[in-house]
Design a protein around this motif. Structure first.
Motif, PDB file in Angstrom:
ATOM      1  N   UNK A  38      42.456  10.255  66.070  1.00  0.00           N
ATOM      2  CA  UNK A  38      41.640   9.169  65.676  1.00  0.00           C
ATOM      3  C   UNK A  38      42.319   8.049  65.266  1.00  0.00           C
ATOM      4  N   UNK A  39      42.052   6.548  65.580  1.00  0.00           N
ATOM      5  CA  UNK A  39      42.613   5.640  65.130  1.00  0.00           C
ATOM      6  C   UNK A  39      42.188   5.212  63.726  1.00  0.00           C
ATOM      7  N   UNK A  40      42.942   4.568  63.093  1.00  0.00           N
ATOM      8  CA  UNK A  40      42.609   4.220  61.538  1.00  0.00           C
ATOM      9  C   UNK A  40      41.718   3.246  61.595  1.00  0.00           C
ATOM     10  N   UNK A  41      40.907   2.836  60.432  1.00  0.00           N
ATOM     11  CA  UNK A  41      39.861   1.865  60.324  1.00  0.00           C
ATOM     12  C   UNK A  41      40.404   0.461  60.806  1.00  0.00           C
ATOM     13  N   UNK A  42      39.815  -0.209  61.595  1.00  0.00           N
ATOM     14  CA  UNK A  42      40.361  -1.473  62.008  1.00  0.00           C
ATOM     15  C   UNK A  42      39.205  -2.649  62.407  1.00  0.00           C
ATOM     16  N   UNK A  43      39.814  -3.805  62.593  1.00  0.00           N
ATOM     17  CA  UNK A  43      38.618  -4.917  63.021  1.00  0.00           C
ATOM     18  C   UNK A  43      38.916  -5.116  64.365  1.00  0.00           C
ATOM     19  N   UNK A  44      37.699  -5.015  65.121  1.00  0.00           N
ATOM     20  CA  UNK A  44      37.462  -5.532  66.555  1.00  0.00           C
ATOM     21  C   UNK A  44      36.660  -6.731  66.683  1.00  0.00           C
ATOM     22  N   UNK A  45      36.731  -7.178  67.831  1.00  0.00           N
ATOM     23  CA  UNK A  45      35.972  -8.567  68.097  1.00  0.00           C
ATOM     24  C   UNK A  45      35.102  -8.169  69.127  1.00  0.00           C
ATOM     25  N   UNK A  46      33.781  -8.183  69.010  1.00  0.00           N
ATOM     26  CA  UNK A  46      32.883  -8.001  70.124  1.00  0.00           C
ATOM     27  C   UNK A  46      32.348  -9.309  70.757  1.00  0.00           C
ATOM     28  N   UNK A  54      32.667 -14.834  69.283  1.00  0.00           N
ATOM     29  CA  UNK A  54      32.475 -13.233  69.085  1.00  0.00           C
ATOM     30  C   UNK A  54      32.281 -13.297  67.663  1.00  0.00           C
ATOM     31  N   UNK A  55      32.064 -11.875  67.265  1.00  0.00           N
ATOM     32  CA  UNK A  55      31.708 -11.444  65.893  1.00  0.00           C
ATOM     33  C   UNK A  55      32.865 -10.351  65.538  1.00  0.00           C
ATOM     34  N   UNK A  56      33.093 -10.415  64.174  1.00  0.00           N
ATOM     35  CA  UNK A  56      34.226  -9.068  64.090  1.00  0.00           C
ATOM     36  C   UNK A  56      33.281  -8.059  63.293  1.00  0.00           C
ATOM     37  N   UNK A  57      33.760  -6.883  63.937  1.00  0.00           N
ATOM     38  CA  UNK A  57      33.204  -5.672  63.438  1.00  0.00           C
ATOM     39  C   UNK A  57      34.387  -4.749  62.841  1.00  0.00           C
ATOM     40  N   UNK A  66      29.024  -4.593  61.259  1.00  0.00           N
ATOM     41  CA  UNK A  66      29.430  -6.021  61.313  1.00  0.00           C
ATOM     42  C   UNK A  66      29.729  -6.488  60.153  1.00  0.00           C
ATOM     43  N   UNK A  67      30.768  -7.424  59.861  1.00  0.00           N
ATOM     44  CA  UNK A  67      31.320  -8.065  58.858  1.00  0.00           C
ATOM     45  C   UNK A  67      31.016  -9.554  58.317  1.00  0.00           C
ATOM     46  N   UNK A  68      30.024  -9.974  59.573  1.00  0.00           N
ATOM     47  CA  UNK A  68      29.278 -11.068  59.179  1.00  0.00           C
ATOM     48  C   UNK A  68      30.356 -12.543  59.406  1.00  0.00           C
ATOM     49  N   UNK A  69      31.586 -12.104  59.995  1.00  0.00           N
ATOM     50  CA  UNK A  69      32.507 -13.221  60.012  1.00  0.00           C
ATOM     51  C   UNK A  69      32.749 -13.377  61.684  1.00  0.00           C
ATOM     52  N   UNK A  70      32.890 -14.837  62.358  1.00  0.00           N
ATOM     53  CA  UNK A  70      33.140 -14.895  63.497  1.00  0.00           C
ATOM     54  C   UNK A  70      34.574 -14.351  64.164  1.00  0.00           C
ATOM     55  N   UNK A  71      34.718 -14.326  65.360  1.00  0.00           N
ATOM     56  CA  UNK A  71      35.931 -13.704  65.771  1.00  0.00           C
ATOM     57  C   UNK A  71      37.158 -14.811  65.852  1.00  0.00           C
ATOM     58  N   UNK A  72      36.862 -16.055  65.569  1.00  0.00           N
ATOM     59  CA  UNK A  72      38.055 -17.036  65.475  1.00  0.00           C
ATOM     60  C   UNK A  72      38.576 -17.075  63.904  1.00  0.00           C
ATOM     61  N   UNK A  73      38.031 -16.263  62.927  1.00  0.00           N
ATOM     62  CA  UNK A  73      38.494 -16.221  61.795  1.00  0.00           C
ATOM     63  C   UNK A  73      39.084 -14.843  61.344  1.00  0.00           C
ATOM     64  N   UNK A  74      40.065 -14.541  62.070  1.00  0.00           N
ATOM     65  CA  UNK A  74      40.548 -13.004  62.027  1.00  0.00           C
ATOM     66  C   UNK A  74      41.058 -12.807  60.642  1.00  0.00           C
ATOM     67  N   UNK A  75      41.786 -13.652  59.920  1.00  0.00           N
ATOM     68  CA  UNK A  75      42.320 -13.463  58.718  1.00  0.00           C
ATOM     69  C   UNK A  75      41.135 -13.105  57.615  1.00  0.00           C
ATOM     70  N   UNK A  77      38.265 -11.809  58.439  1.00  0.00           N
ATOM     71  CA  UNK A  77      37.826 -10.589  58.776  1.00  0.00           C
ATOM     72  C   UNK A  77      38.592  -9.253  58.142  1.00  0.00           C
ATOM     73  N   UNK A  78      40.129  -9.430  58.280  1.00  0.00           N
ATOM     74  CA  UNK A  78      40.902  -8.633  57.940  1.00  0.00           C
ATOM     75  C   UNK A  78      40.677  -8.235  56.286  1.00  0.00           C
ATOM     76  N   UNK A  79      40.417  -9.387  55.727  1.00  0.00           N
ATOM     77  CA  UNK A  79      40.379  -9.174  53.984  1.00  0.00           C
ATOM     78  C   UNK A  79      39.159  -8.783  53.883  1.00  0.00           C
ATOM     79  N   UNK A  80      38.169  -9.176  54.513  1.00  0.00           N
ATOM     80  CA  UNK A  80      36.759  -8.240  54.496  1.00  0.00           C
ATOM     81  C   UNK A  80      36.799  -6.999  54.682  1.00  0.00           C
ATOM     82  N   UNK A  81      37.348  -6.445  55.666  1.00  0.00           N
ATOM     83  CA  UNK A  81      37.717  -5.178  56.123  1.00  0.00           C
ATOM     84  C   UNK A  81      38.251  -4.296  55.056  1.00  0.00           C
ATOM     85  N   UNK A  82      39.212  -4.991  54.624  1.00  0.00           N
ATOM     86  CA  UNK A  82      40.269  -4.157  53.320  1.00  0.00           C
ATOM     87  C   UNK A  82      39.346  -3.973  52.107  1.00  0.00           C
TER      88      UNK A  82
END
Length: 539
Positions: A38-46, A54-57, A66-75, A77-82
């Motif tokens: 299994x892959x570790x938890x990660x951020x994917x862009x749908x 797109x939207x970060x999940x 959903x993290x509520x952050x658009x795909x162009x703001x990946x940084x 999204x990573x902080x929110x996922x952490x």
């Protein structure tokens, strides 16, 4: 047959081994996971969410969220996922669960953050105290319904907010329970709005991965009542003379008295008994000032209560000498913690009648020695300043004596805007006078004065201002059912020549010039030069 010690130990070891083997068989071994790990938890862009960007999940940790952050703001999204993973792990271990934070802690932190302190204006301090009272009312009722342990963030649900809305609208509007009037949906919106703002601030400040569940009722329909000059006059008669209005006969209550000097009977308006009290008389006299200031200027009640005679840093003032009213002080606030900065209120010219009255009021205050420091234009009987609540209660008391029980202070502002529009003032001039946005005047007050549309109705009814050709006709080679511009010009030239006018080309635009024609004398016979043929041309 004797058994040696060695044989006995061998038998015991054999029996123990069998028991251990049975226990091992009873415990099922863990299933072996087949396939790739299994892959570790990660951020994917749908790409099918969030439009073009797109939207970060968050994937790999159960269902995708959903993290509520658009795909162009990946940084971000990573902080929110952490933060989301750390919060989930801490909640699983029982270390920290945001949903278990008491709502009382959230409100207390919000009160400290929004406290204006000594740097705040009078309006900011008053608004902060009002917010604290409303938050305490929400918290006390929520704790009562939730039960032991108090209300937590996870206990806040839309159902609980709807219960609070229904309960609040059954509570009396008067603080002592007097009268039949109850609180409206506006009070519920304000209470729950402050509570939602406090929770949203706490979520943002603590970087929590939860959402606010507060529900707020819809905004009610705005009140569209305004006061006529007759109703304003009735309010002033009650304030200045203490008369009482009879609702049944729609007239003033009268009485018959005997003149002690002449002995004649006189019919006059009856003065209420409590008006003889000096405290009530002074309170009503100050209410007359409030009625005139609110009606002639359209100032909000919170701003009008802080009006003083002297120029102030944090309060508005009235200058009768220059004929100006300043609705806010010179300095607003230096509080850097305030999220919403106060908007400076505008300056307006006093109407002539109010300017004259303001001079008389200032002279009266100077005679009794009240012009010391920041003396308010109208105040309570004890000399302290009114607030929005005390002014509303005073207006209710005055309005109950002249068939205006449902009077609110904001109706004076309605009346000012309505009278300005009915008098023909433009929307921009009206908005500048009452310190209001043009959009608010257009959407809320514009439909109250139908007379404001008279200019448009007259313009549309006047045929001489209507163009003959439209843009479509002029753009086409041959207008439908009409002449072309060249043919129309030639036709107008012929018509003008018959009527004594002619068109002469002087460049790109035709000029209209009169044509002088020699008139025939009465005794002059007809000749071929002034004879008109059947074709319409002179012979």
């Amino acid at each position: 047959m004797t058994t040696t010690y060695a044989e006995l130990m061998a038998k015991l070891a054999f029996a123990g081994g069998n028991q251990i083997l049975l226990k091992a068989v009873e415990v099922a071994p863990p299933k072996v996971r087949r396939g790739r790990p299994r892959k570790p938890p990660r951020v994917v862009i749908r790409k099918d969410r969030g439009g073009e960007r797109g939207m970060a999940y968050l994937a790999g940790d159960g269902p995708k969220r959903s993290l509520g952050i658009t795909g162009d703001n990946l940084a971000a999204a990573e902080v929110s996922a952490t933060v989301s993973r750390i919060t989930a792990e801490a909640a699983a271990l029982g270390i920290y669960a945001p949903a278990q934070v008491p709502l009382k802690v959230v409100f207390e932190e919000y009160k400290k953050s929004t406290n204006p302190g000594h740097k705040g204006t009078v309006d900011q301090v008053r608004d902060h105290e009002q917010m604290k009272r409303r938050l305490d009312r929400v918290l006390s009722k929520f704790d009562e319904w939730v039960g032991a342990g108090g209300t937590k963030i996870g206990d806040v649900k839309p159902r609980l907010c709807r219960m609070y809305d229904e309960w609040l609208q059954t509570q009396p509007a008067h603080p002592r329970g007097k009268g039949k009037r109850t609180l409206t949906v506006g009070s519920s919106r304000m209470d729950l709005g402050f509570a939602r703002a406090a929770l949203n601030w706490y979520i943002f400040d603590q970087a929590l991965s939860i959402t606010s569940k507060f529900w707020i009722p819809l905004r009610p329909e705005p009140r569209q009542n305004w006061l006529t000059r007759r109703q304003i006059a009735r309010l002033l008669w009650v304030c200045c003379r203490g008369y009482t209005w009879d609702n049944l006969s729609k007239s003033w209550v009268t009485e018959v008295v005997v003149d002690p000097t002449s002995g004649q009977t006189i019919k006059r308006r009856k003065v209420s008994e409590d008006f003889q009290d000096p405290g009530i008389r002074e309170s009503f006299r100050q209410a007359a000032r409030a009625v005139l200031v609110l009606y002639y200027t359209g100032t909000r009640s919170t701003k009008a209560c802080n009006l003083v005679w002297d120029e102030s840093r944090y309060k508005g003032w009235i200058d009768p000498d220059r004929g100006l009213i300043k609705r806010s002080g010179v300095l607003l606030s230096n509080n850097s913690n305030s999220k919403r900065k106060p908007k400076p209120a505008g300056t307006a010219i006093l109407p002539a009648a109010l300017r004259h009255l303001a001079r008389l009021w200032r002279k009266q205050d100077a005679k009794v020695g009240l012009l010391v420091g920041n003396t308010h234009v109208f105040r309570k009987a004890d000399g302290s300043a009114h607030d929005a609540g005390s002014l509303l209660r005073l207006m209710k008391q005055v309005g109950s004596r002249c068939d205006l029980e449902d009077l609110i202070v904001h109706e004076f502002r309605h009346s000012t805007v309505t009278n300005c529009l009915r008098a023909g003032c433009s929307i921009s001039d009206t908005a500048a006078f009452v310190d209001m946005s043009e959009e608010m005047v257009r959407t809320t007050y514009g439909h109250l004065a139908e007379e404001a549309t008279l200019a448009g109705a007259l313009a549309m009814g006047d045929r001489k201002h209507q163009p003959r050709f439209s843009s479509r006709d002029l753009a086409a080679d041959k207008p439908r059912n009409l002449l072309t511009p060249a043919e129309a010009m030639a036709s107008r030239t012929r018509i003008g020549q018959r009527g004594g006018l002619a068109f002469f080309d002087e460049g790109p635009t035709p000029a209209l010039m009169p044509v002088r024609r020699r008139r025939r004398k009465p005794e002059e016979p007809l000749s071929s030069s002034n004879c008109i043929t059947e074709t319409g041309c002179s012979a």
